[in-house]
Design a protein around this motif. Structure first.
Motif, PDB file in Angstrom:
ATOM      1  N   PRO A 160      30.162 -32.417 -14.774  1.00  0.00           N
ATOM      2  CA  PRO A 160      30.663 -33.679 -14.336  1.00  0.00           C
ATOM      3  C   PRO A 160      32.124 -33.985 -14.761  1.00  0.00           C
ATOM      4  O   PRO A 160      32.749 -35.046 -14.197  1.00  0.00           O
ATOM      5  N   ARG A 161      32.773 -33.134 -15.434  1.00  0.00           N
ATOM      6  CA  ARG A 161      33.953 -33.657 -16.075  1.00  0.00           C
ATOM      7  C   ARG A 161      35.312 -33.590 -15.182  1.00  0.00           C
ATOM      8  O   ARG A 161      35.999 -34.399 -15.222  1.00  0.00           O
ATOM      9  N   PRO A 162      35.169 -32.581 -14.296  1.00  0.00           N
ATOM     10  CA  PRO A 162      36.209 -32.703 -13.046  1.00  0.00           C
ATOM     11  C   PRO A 162      36.211 -34.188 -12.486  1.00  0.00           C
ATOM     12  O   PRO A 162      37.254 -34.692 -11.991  1.00  0.00           O
ATOM     13  N   TYR A 163      35.068 -34.348 -11.842  1.00  0.00           N
ATOM     14  CA  TYR A 163      35.084 -35.735 -11.318  1.00  0.00           C
ATOM     15  C   TYR A 163      35.437 -37.007 -12.184  1.00  0.00           C
ATOM     16  O   TYR A 163      35.898 -37.682 -11.654  1.00  0.00           O
ATOM     17  N   PHE A 164      35.038 -36.960 -13.567  1.00  0.00           N
ATOM     18  CA  PHE A 164      35.448 -37.892 -14.482  1.00  0.00           C
ATOM     19  C   PHE A 164      37.062 -37.850 -14.507  1.00  0.00           C
ATOM     20  O   PHE A 164      37.413 -39.094 -14.308  1.00  0.00           O
ATOM     21  N   LEU A 165      37.692 -36.774 -14.557  1.00  0.00           N
ATOM     22  CA  LEU A 165      38.973 -36.681 -14.707  1.00  0.00           C
ATOM     23  C   LEU A 165      39.707 -37.060 -13.465  1.00  0.00           C
ATOM     24  O   LEU A 165      40.779 -37.919 -13.319  1.00  0.00           O
ATOM     25  N   LYS A 166      39.102 -36.851 -12.037  1.00  0.00           N
ATOM     26  CA  LYS A 166      39.510 -37.411 -10.956  1.00  0.00           C
ATOM     27  C   LYS A 166      39.488 -38.850 -10.966  1.00  0.00           C
ATOM     28  O   LYS A 166      40.469 -39.642 -10.524  1.00  0.00           O
ATOM     29  N   GLY A 167      38.219 -39.357 -11.234  1.00  0.00           N
ATOM     30  CA  GLY A 167      38.276 -40.942 -11.090  1.00  0.00           C
ATOM     31  C   GLY A 167      39.042 -41.516 -12.109  1.00  0.00           C
ATOM     32  O   GLY A 167      39.660 -42.590 -11.849  1.00  0.00           O
ATOM     33  N   GLN A 168      39.102 -41.028 -13.608  1.00  0.00           N
ATOM     34  CA  GLN A 168      40.046 -41.673 -14.230  1.00  0.00           C
ATOM     35  C   GLN A 168      41.582 -41.779 -13.878  1.00  0.00           C
ATOM     36  O   GLN A 168      42.310 -42.857 -13.947  1.00  0.00           O
ATOM     37  N   GLY A 169      42.008 -40.477 -13.313  1.00  0.00           N
ATOM     38  CA  GLY A 169      43.196 -40.291 -12.735  1.00  0.00           C
ATOM     39  C   GLY A 169      43.651 -41.333 -11.846  1.00  0.00           C
ATOM     40  O   GLY A 169      44.602 -42.080 -11.499  1.00  0.00           O
ATOM     41  N   ASN A 215      30.190 -31.321 -23.735  1.00  0.00           N
ATOM     42  CA  ASN A 215      29.289 -32.107 -23.409  1.00  0.00           C
ATOM     43  C   ASN A 215      29.893 -33.599 -23.562  1.00  0.00           C
ATOM     44  O   ASN A 215      29.340 -34.645 -23.876  1.00  0.00           O
ATOM     45  N   TRP A 216      31.321 -33.676 -23.415  1.00  0.00           N
ATOM     46  CA  TRP A 216      32.087 -34.758 -23.447  1.00  0.00           C
ATOM     47  C   TRP A 216      32.310 -35.653 -22.419  1.00  0.00           C
ATOM     48  O   TRP A 216      32.086 -34.954 -21.082  1.00  0.00           O
ATOM     49  N   GLY A 217      32.433 -36.909 -22.263  1.00  0.00           N
ATOM     50  CA  GLY A 217      33.020 -37.725 -21.249  1.00  0.00           C
ATOM     51  C   GLY A 217      32.120 -38.641 -20.629  1.00  0.00           C
ATOM     52  O   GLY A 217      32.754 -39.683 -20.211  1.00  0.00           O
ATOM     53  N   LYS A 218      30.779 -38.766 -21.051  1.00  0.00           N
ATOM     54  CA  LYS A 218      30.057 -39.790 -20.339  1.00  0.00           C
ATOM     55  C   LYS A 218      30.347 -41.259 -20.889  1.00  0.00           C
ATOM     56  O   LYS A 218      30.464 -42.038 -19.833  1.00  0.00           O
ATOM     57  N   GLU A 219      30.523 -41.399 -22.145  1.00  0.00           N
ATOM     58  CA  GLU A 219      30.791 -42.702 -22.574  1.00  0.00           C
ATOM     59  C   GLU A 219      32.078 -43.238 -21.802  1.00  0.00           C
ATOM     60  O   GLU A 219      32.113 -44.591 -21.560  1.00  0.00           O
ATOM     61  N   ARG A 220      33.031 -42.404 -21.746  1.00  0.00           N
ATOM     62  CA  ARG A 220      34.150 -42.923 -21.348  1.00  0.00           C
ATOM     63  C   ARG A 220      34.158 -43.110 -19.938  1.00  0.00           C
ATOM     64  O   ARG A 220      34.729 -44.326 -19.139  1.00  0.00           O
ATOM     65  N   VAL A 221      33.398 -42.511 -19.042  1.00  0.00           N
ATOM     66  CA  VAL A 221      32.805 -42.843 -17.513  1.00  0.00           C
ATOM     67  C   VAL A 221      32.358 -44.134 -17.345  1.00  0.00           C
ATOM     68  O   VAL A 221      32.640 -45.038 -16.645  1.00  0.00           O
TER      69      VAL A 221
END
Length: 213
Positions: free
Chosen positions: A152-161, A199-205
């Motif tokens: 999920p993390r590359p999608y998180f990074l794309k969305g955040q950017g 396993n990081w990033g979910k809360e940020r998303v």
């Protein structure tokens, strides 16, 4: 007799290897816990990064401590208010993630850190650096998706950017939300390889999605 001695040697080696593995895992878990709390106290991130680097240098064959050391360094770079210092933290993260990459090539999680490092360099001067570091960040996100479509993390990074990109340049919540939703969908089914795997990033998303409502 020789077979008995050989069996004893093999058993001893197995016990020693298991003890070393348990020690490594315990040290990693301790530092991961410290890392989670250090995001509320940014300078502590550098101490945690140094701890991970010490574990990495002791183990030498494990990619995860180098990975987390780079993760801490680049996140501190994002928090650094003095733009003249940001490149230094990003450069340090590059050295660390290169060591992780040499131990675990074609790794989606490592590609995510490379993307973050490029974004860290970019934020120093977005207008002047977009062509170089914007492309580098994007290509590493694409590589991360190709290497592991379940991550999920590359999608998180794309969305955040996209969320923090001005609308006139194709960003904003409207374009970010589909990527963030994909990340959330993947977090729902993602299973880390171990207790110490990324396993990081979910809360940020989740927080980014709330901001976009």
């Amino acid at each position: 007799m020789k077979k008995l001695i050989l069996s004893a040697i093999v058993l001893l080696a197995t016990v020693v290897a298991f003890a070393q593995s348990e020690k490594f895992t315990a040290a990693m878990k301790k530092n991961l816990s410290a890392m989670d709390s250090s995001f509320k106290n940014a300078p502590e991130l550098l101490n945690v990064a140094n701890n991970f680097e010490r574990i990495a240098n002791a183990e030498k064959s494990q990619w995860l401590p180098y990975y987390y050391a780079a993760f801490c360094q680049v996140n501190y770079g994002f928090m650094e208010p003095d733009k003249d210092k940001i490149d230094g933290y990003a450069d340090k993260a590059t050295l660390l993630i290169a060591k992780a990459d040499s131990l675990s090539p074609n790794n989606s999680e490592i590609s995510c850190i490379k993307s973050m490092i490029a974004s860290c360099h970019l934020m120093v001067n977005p207008m002047q650096r977009w062509q170089e570091y914007g492309q580098e960040s994007s290509s590493n996100m694409d590589a991360a998706i190709h290497q592991d479509a379940t991550n999920p993390r590359p999608y998180f990074l794309k969305g955040q950017g996209l969320k923090y990109t001005p609308e006139q340049f194709g960003g904003g919540c409207k374009t970010a939300k589909p990527q963030l939703q994909t990340a959330l969908d993947k977090y729902a089914t993602f299973k880390p390889a171990s207790d110490i795997s990324p396993n990081w990033g979910k809360e940020r998303v989740e927080n980014l999605m709330k901001d976009c409502k």
